[in-house]
Structures are given as structure tokens and as C-alpha cells.
Motif scaffolding. Structure first.
Motif, PDB file in Angstrom:
ATOM      1  N   TYR A  20      -1.861  -1.808   0.613  1.00 28.41           N
ATOM      2  CA  TYR A  20      -1.531  -2.166  -0.766  1.00 28.41           C
ATOM      3  C   TYR A  20      -0.313  -3.081  -0.794  1.00 28.41           C
ATOM      4  N   PHE A  76       2.765  -3.376  -2.096  1.00 32.20           N
ATOM      5  CA  PHE A  76       4.127  -2.975  -1.752  1.00 32.20           C
ATOM      6  C   PHE A  76       4.278  -2.743  -0.249  1.00 32.20           C
ATOM      7  N   VAL A  91       4.375  -6.045   1.588  1.00 28.44           N
ATOM      8  CA  VAL A  91       5.660  -6.722   1.410  1.00 28.44           C
ATOM      9  C   VAL A  91       6.730  -6.078   2.286  1.00 28.44           C
ATOM     10  N   ARG A  92       6.748  -4.756   2.313  1.00 27.31           N
ATOM     11  CA  ARG A  92       7.764  -4.056   3.124  1.00 27.31           C
ATOM     12  C   ARG A  92       7.557  -4.329   4.615  1.00 27.31           C
ATOM     13  N   TYR A 147       3.967 -12.041  -3.693  1.00 25.72           N
ATOM     14  CA  TYR A 147       2.891 -11.761  -4.655  1.00 25.72           C
ATOM     15  C   TYR A 147       2.105 -13.018  -5.064  1.00 25.72           C
ATOM     16  N   LEU A 207       1.728 -15.480  -3.199  1.00 25.46           N
ATOM     17  CA  LEU A 207       0.973 -15.796  -1.982  1.00 25.46           C
ATOM     18  C   LEU A 207      -0.295 -14.938  -1.904  1.00 25.46           C
ATOM     19  N   THR A 240      -1.940 -13.718  -4.373  1.00 28.67           N
ATOM     20  CA  THR A 240      -2.871 -14.256  -5.380  1.00 28.67           C
ATOM     21  C   THR A 240      -3.617 -15.451  -4.811  1.00 28.67           C
ATOM     22  N   ARG A 298      -6.227 -14.508  -2.295  1.00 24.35           N
ATOM     23  CA  ARG A 298      -7.408 -13.960  -2.957  1.00 24.35           C
ATOM     24  C   ARG A 298      -8.258 -15.080  -3.561  1.00 24.35           C
ATOM     25  N   TRP A 324      -8.730  -1.479  -6.520  1.00 19.72           N
ATOM     26  CA  TRP A 324      -7.736  -0.512  -6.982  1.00 19.72           C
ATOM     27  C   TRP A 324      -8.061   0.859  -6.447  1.00 19.72           C
ATOM     28  N   SER A 336       1.216   9.612  -5.581  1.00 14.02           N
ATOM     29  CA  SER A 336       2.621   9.637  -5.981  1.00 14.02           C
ATOM     30  C   SER A 336       2.918   8.885  -7.275  1.00 14.02           C
ATOM     31  N   GLY A 337       1.995   8.045  -7.722  1.00  7.82           N
ATOM     32  CA  GLY A 337       2.324   7.263  -8.914  1.00  7.82           C
ATOM     33  C   GLY A 337       1.108   6.577  -9.499  1.00  7.82           C
ATOM     34  N   PRO A 338       1.305   5.427 -10.122  1.00 10.27           N
ATOM     35  CA  PRO A 338       0.192   4.688 -10.722  1.00 10.27           C
ATOM     36  C   PRO A 338      -0.751   4.144  -9.647  1.00 10.27           C
ATOM     37  N   ARG A 363      -2.846   1.807  -7.110  1.00 16.79           N
ATOM     38  CA  ARG A 363      -2.343   0.711  -6.285  1.00 16.79           C
ATOM     39  C   ARG A 363      -3.445  -0.324  -6.063  1.00 16.79           C
ATOM     40  N   ARG A 364      -2.984  -1.558  -5.939  1.00 21.06           N
ATOM     41  CA  ARG A 364      -3.936  -2.622  -5.636  1.00 21.06           C
ATOM     42  C   ARG A 364      -3.944  -2.829  -4.122  1.00 21.06           C
ATOM     43  N   TYR A 378      -5.471  -4.640  -0.585  1.00 20.92           N
ATOM     44  CA  TYR A 378      -5.960  -5.932  -0.087  1.00 20.92           C
ATOM     45  C   TYR A 378      -6.755  -5.700   1.193  1.00 20.92           C
TER      46      TYR A 378
END
Lengths: 204, 119
Positions: free
Chosen positions: B35, B37, B40-41, B57, B59, B61, B64, B73, B78-80, B82-83, B85
Motif C-alpha cells: 500500500y 504509505f 513511501v516509507r 504519490y 509518481l 498516479t 497507474r 482497496w 488499524s484504520g481506514p 488502504r490503497r 498497488y
């Protein structure tokens, strides 16, 4: 849905991003802002803290909003056929302006004030034209045209203003202005076309 | 001809970095989906590769749009949602081609930089 909504620093950051990305199509801009918002969510979730230092650190790692927006670049269409057609049309006085203006307005390749300046360039001779004739018709001895600084006799101008069909220096200048305004506006638009994104990013 | 400015080496490096990052994204996806995040990390952990995480981000796009990756998705505990790839066949091909080119390029430049081409 967002856990960081309402944090003033994040809100401020996202607003800056939204502004910086104003040149992107609405959907792409919304997507970018949503991605960045989710990223901040994840970062704060990971840190399991949302104090000011944590938020500031997360935003700092993201970089300046302007930099992110610039990386998104202009949409490919912005240097495409639409702009070329718009510029050609704008170069043609009269009917071309009428057809070209909506295309220019629709395009995202130019900023609002650039569009306004181009339109003003086209309209200027028209306004001068109308103004000049109104002034003459109104019986005034001088028109606001700069060429009037030359010591032409008021009688001449009155004659030009009436529908005698005579072609005088004022009309020549107005016609030249009218004819050159379009190409000038098109030229200006051409120089203001947004630059392509940074090299190396778009090649795949 | 343009004179070489003092800051230009860094500039060249930043352009190289920009060009390489997208293939690093593809490489991170070679063995499975990730996903945003997380991607990126992972990229941030590489010294000197990414200076502003947010620029990844746009990049993603682009990747894709160029059909090098697809997204989907998925719920997270833990949260909302995630998208995620995932590499496409096109992406896999582009990665393989770049990897071969890059190794040739890197070896050639390395040889010149370290030995001055002598030998």
C-alpha cells in the motif's frame, strides 16, 4: 473517515496543497489531496501520537505542498491540440475570438490572469474603436486614440466618424490594431503555456 | 556550450534520482502488492533516494496511468481502507528492461569514475 481532520496544522497543509495544485483537473487534485491526507493518517497512526511535534515531523517528511503539486505536473492535454486550436482561433479577429475564447477559458494550460490578459489584448482595439467613434459621433473634437496626438483637423475626424466611407489614418491604425491584436494575444498565450513536468518523471 | 556550475553535480544526481525512483517503486512491487504509505516509507529508508515523501504519490498516479501498476482497496485492521498497488505485466517488463540497462550503465560509469577508464 479521516482521523486527522480538524488538526489545524494538517488542515493548513492540505489547503496549501489544494491551492498549489489548482492547475490540475479537479478529480486529480482531489485524489492527490486524499492520498496525502491518508499518508498523514498512517504516519500518525504509526507514531500512535498526534502531538504537534509528531504532526510537524510527518508534514516535513512529506515536503512542501508546492513541490508535491509540481511533481504532479500539468495534465498531458494541457500542451495538446486544444491549446493549439485555441491559439489559432484567437489569432483570427472577430469570429475567431468568439470561437477561441471559450477554448482558452476551458483550458488549464493557462492561469486565470493570463487568460484575462489575452482577452483584454483582443478587446483593446475593439474598445478603442467603439470609444473613438462614439467620441466623434458625440461631436467631440478629439478621440482617445493615441494617433489623435497628431495634428489632424477636427473636420477630418468628423468625416471619418460619419458613414461617408472615407479611409483615414485613424481607421488604418484601428484596423491594423484589430488585425494584430489576435496574433499578439495568441503569441502571448504561446509563451505562457505551462512547462512540461520535470525531466525523467514522465518517461516510462 | 554551457559551463558546468558548481551545484550541477547535485542537480544531475537529483535528475538521476527522479528517473530511478519510479523503477524502485516497481522493484518494491516485484514480489507482491504494497500500500501507498508502505511504499513511501520503504523508499525513504534508502539513503538519498527520496527527499520529499509527498512527491511519490503523483509518481504512483503516473505509474497507474501508464498501466505499469494497478490499484485496489483493502480494509485494514488499524484504520481506514488502504490503497494497494500491484505490478502489471507491462510494469514487470519495464522493470526488467530498466534493470538490465541500469546495470550496464552503472558498471560503465563506475569503471570510469573509479579507474578513469585506464586498464
Amino acid at each position: 473517515m479521516s482521523t486527522v481532520q480538524g488538526h489545524p496544522l494538517v488542515d493548513d497543509y492540505l489547503r496549501r496543497l489544494e491551492r498549489a495544485a489548482a492547475h490540475l483537473p479537479r478529480a486529480r487534485r482531489a485524489e492527490l489531496v486524499a492520498e496525502i491526507r491518508r499518508h498523514v493518517d498512517e504516519a500518525l497512526l504509526e507514531a500512535s501520537a498526534r502531538d504537534e511535534v509528531t504532526v510537524r515531523n510527518a508534514l516535513e517528511r512529506l515536503g512542501e505542498p508546492e513541490e508535491i503539486a509540481a511533481a504532479a505536473g500539468p495534465p498531458a492535454r494541457d500542451r495538446g491540440a486544444l491549446e493549439l486550436i485555441a491559439m489559432i482561433l484567437v489569432a483570427i479577429p472577430g469570429i475567431g475570438w468568439i470561437a477561441g475564447a471559450p477554448l482558452v477559458a476551458f483550458s488549464r494550460a493557462w492561469a486565470g490572469r493570463e487568460k484575462a490578459l489575452a482577452v483584454a489584448l483582443c478587446l483593446l482595439p475593439v474598445v478603442l474603436f467603439a470609444f473613438g467613434f462614439v467620441a466623434v459621433d458625440g461631436g467631440g473634437s478629439s478621440t482617445p486614440l493615441p494617433v489623435d496626438a497628431s495634428p489632424a483637423s477636427p473636420a477630418d475626424e468628423l468625416e471619418l466618424g460619419s458613414d461617408d466611407g472615407g479611409i483615414g489614418p485613424i481607421e488604418v491604425v484601428v484596423v491594423l490594431l484589430t488585425l494584430s491584436a489576435g496574433p499578439l494575444a495568441a503569441l502571448y498565450l504561446g509563451t505562457r503555456l505551462r512547462r512540461p513536468p520535470a525531466p525523467g518523471m514522465s518517461s516510462a | 556550450m554551457r559551463r558546468m556550475e558548481p551545484g550541477e553535480a547535485r542537480n544531475t544526481l537529483s535528475q538521476l534520482r527522479r528517473g530511478a525512483v519510479e523503477y524502485c517503486v516497481l522493484a518494491l512491487l516485484r514480489d507482491g502488492e504494497r500500500y501507498g504509505f508502505e511504499l513511501v516509507r520503504k523508499l525513504s529508508e534508502v539513503d538519498g533516494l527520496v527527499t520529499s515523501e509527498g512527491t511519490i504519490y503523483p509518481l504512483l498516479t503516473r505509474l497507474r496511468r501508464d498501466d505499469l501498476v494497478t490499484t485496489f482497496w483493502q480494509e485494514s485492521e488499524s484504520g481506514p481502507p488502504r490503497r494497494y498497488y500491484r505490478l502489471t505485466d507491462n510494469g514487470r517488463e519495464a522493470l526488467a528492461a530498466f534493470t538490465a540497462d541500469w546495470i550496464r550503465f552503472r558498471d560503465g560509469v563506475d569503471a570510469l569514475l573509479t579507474k578513469g577508464g585506464a586498464g
